[in-house]
Design a protein around this motif. Structure first.
Motif, PDB file in Angstrom:
ATOM      1  N   ALA A  41       0.829  -1.208   0.000  1.00 41.77           N
ATOM      2  CA  ALA A  41       0.000   0.000   0.000  1.00 41.77           C
ATOM      3  C   ALA A  41       0.863   1.257   0.000  1.00 41.77           C
ATOM      4  N   ALA A  42       1.899   1.271   0.831  1.00 45.72           N
ATOM      5  CA  ALA A  42       2.778   2.444   0.923  1.00 45.72           C
ATOM      6  C   ALA A  42       3.545   2.660  -0.380  1.00 45.72           C
ATOM      7  N   VAL A  43       4.091   1.596  -0.933  1.00 44.91           N
ATOM      8  CA  VAL A  43       4.859   1.717  -2.178  1.00 44.91           C
ATOM      9  C   VAL A  43       3.939   2.076  -3.342  1.00 44.91           C
ATOM     10  N   ALA A  44       2.782   1.456  -3.416  1.00 41.39           N
ATOM     11  CA  ALA A  44       1.838   1.751  -4.499  1.00 41.39           C
ATOM     12  C   ALA A  44       1.384   3.210  -4.435  1.00 41.39           C
ATOM     13  N   ARG A  45       1.233   3.756  -3.234  1.00 43.40           N
ATOM     14  CA  ARG A  45       0.851   5.166  -3.094  1.00 43.40           C
ATOM     15  C   ARG A  45       1.908   6.065  -3.733  1.00 43.40           C
ATOM     16  N   GLU A 105      -5.790   0.535  -8.398  1.00 46.10           N
ATOM     17  CA  GLU A 105      -6.588  -0.548  -7.812  1.00 46.10           C
ATOM     18  C   GLU A 105      -5.767  -1.356  -6.804  1.00 46.10           C
ATOM     19  N   MET A 106      -4.518  -1.691  -7.170  1.00 43.03           N
ATOM     20  CA  MET A 106      -3.666  -2.452  -6.249  1.00 43.03           C
ATOM     21  C   MET A 106      -3.414  -1.657  -4.974  1.00 43.03           C
ATOM     22  N   ARG A 107      -3.237  -0.334  -5.117  1.00 50.48           N
ATOM     23  CA  ARG A 107      -3.043   0.533  -3.952  1.00 50.48           C
ATOM     24  C   ARG A 107      -4.272   0.465  -3.045  1.00 50.48           C
ATOM     25  N   LYS A 108      -5.464   0.580  -3.639  1.00 54.75           N
ATOM     26  CA  LYS A 108      -6.716   0.550  -2.873  1.00 54.75           C
ATOM     27  C   LYS A 108      -6.903  -0.797  -2.175  1.00 54.75           C
ATOM     28  N   ILE A 109      -6.679  -1.877  -2.911  1.00 50.30           N
ATOM     29  CA  ILE A 109      -6.844  -3.227  -2.351  1.00 50.30           C
ATOM     30  C   ILE A 109      -5.860  -3.458  -1.213  1.00 50.30           C
ATOM     31  N   ALA A 110      -4.598  -3.064  -1.422  1.00 49.35           N
ATOM     32  CA  ALA A 110      -3.572  -3.266  -0.388  1.00 49.35           C
ATOM     33  C   ALA A 110      -3.865  -2.410   0.843  1.00 49.35           C
ATOM     34  N   ALA A 122      -6.857 -12.462  -3.664  1.00 54.51           N
ATOM     35  CA  ALA A 122      -6.605 -13.005  -5.010  1.00 54.51           C
ATOM     36  C   ALA A 122      -6.738 -11.931  -6.087  1.00 54.51           C
ATOM     37  N   ARG A 123      -7.677 -11.006  -5.934  1.00 62.73           N
ATOM     38  CA  ARG A 123      -7.848  -9.942  -6.945  1.00 62.73           C
ATOM     39  C   ARG A 123      -6.577  -9.105  -7.067  1.00 62.73           C
ATOM     40  N   TYR A 124      -5.946  -8.819  -5.939  1.00 64.96           N
ATOM     41  CA  TYR A 124      -4.687  -8.065  -5.977  1.00 64.96           C
ATOM     42  C   TYR A 124      -3.656  -8.843  -6.798  1.00 64.96           C
TER      43      TYR A 124
END
Length: 155
Positions: A41-45, A105-110, A122-124
């Motif tokens: 989440a932190a890295v994706a942000r 999306e990956m940021r939101k999911i994480a 699994a979606r991530y």
């Protein structure tokens, strides 16, 4: 603007595209390998922010400086190497636009998984591997464009 200013800006834009793309891929891959939702989440942000600030700026600057350079030097936009550069640029964009969405999306999911103390769902993982695969044609296209810009093959 002089030729050298245009060329400098065009080269900086190409460098930013290549460097930011490689950097983002590296940091997302390293974060993903931790399996830690909070880290992802932190890295994706940061990655999403960097993509908007750096990549988007370069994506806009490249055609502007490229067309200005062609006009200044007297190249036709129909020269074979210019046409192929444009085609590869469009291919890059066709892969980059979905990648930006996937990163968000990956940021939101994480972020949700981290807030709930849950593992990455699994979606991530599906999004990550799609994102990962989309990087290869986009990166190869950027390398192809750089090769065409450097060599400007006539035939």
């Amino acid at each position: 603007m002089t030729y050298f200013v245009l060329k400098f800006l065009h080269i900086i834009g190409a460098t930013v595209l290549l460097g930011t793309g490689a950097g983002i891929a590296f940091f997302m891959l390293v974060a993903h390998r931790t399996g830690n939702a909070k880290t992802v989440a932190a890295v994706a942000r940061i990655v999403v922010f960097a993509d908007f600030v750096f990549t988007t700026t370069a994506v806009i600057a490249q055609p502007v400086t490229g067309i200005a350079l062609a006009w200044y030097v007297g190249y036709s936009l129909w020269e074979r190497w210019v046409v192929w550069s444009i085609v590869l640029y469009l291919i890059t964009g066709a892969f980059w636009l979905p990648v930006v969405w996937m990163q968000m999306e990956m940021r939101k999911i994480a972020k949700e998984a981290a807030a709930n103390g849950e593992p990455l769902p699994a979606r991530y993982h599906r999004l990550f591997w799609t994102w990962f695969c989309f990087g290869f044609p986009a990166f190869a296209s950027v390398l192809g464009i750089l090769w065409l810009m450097i060599t400007r093959p006539v035939a």
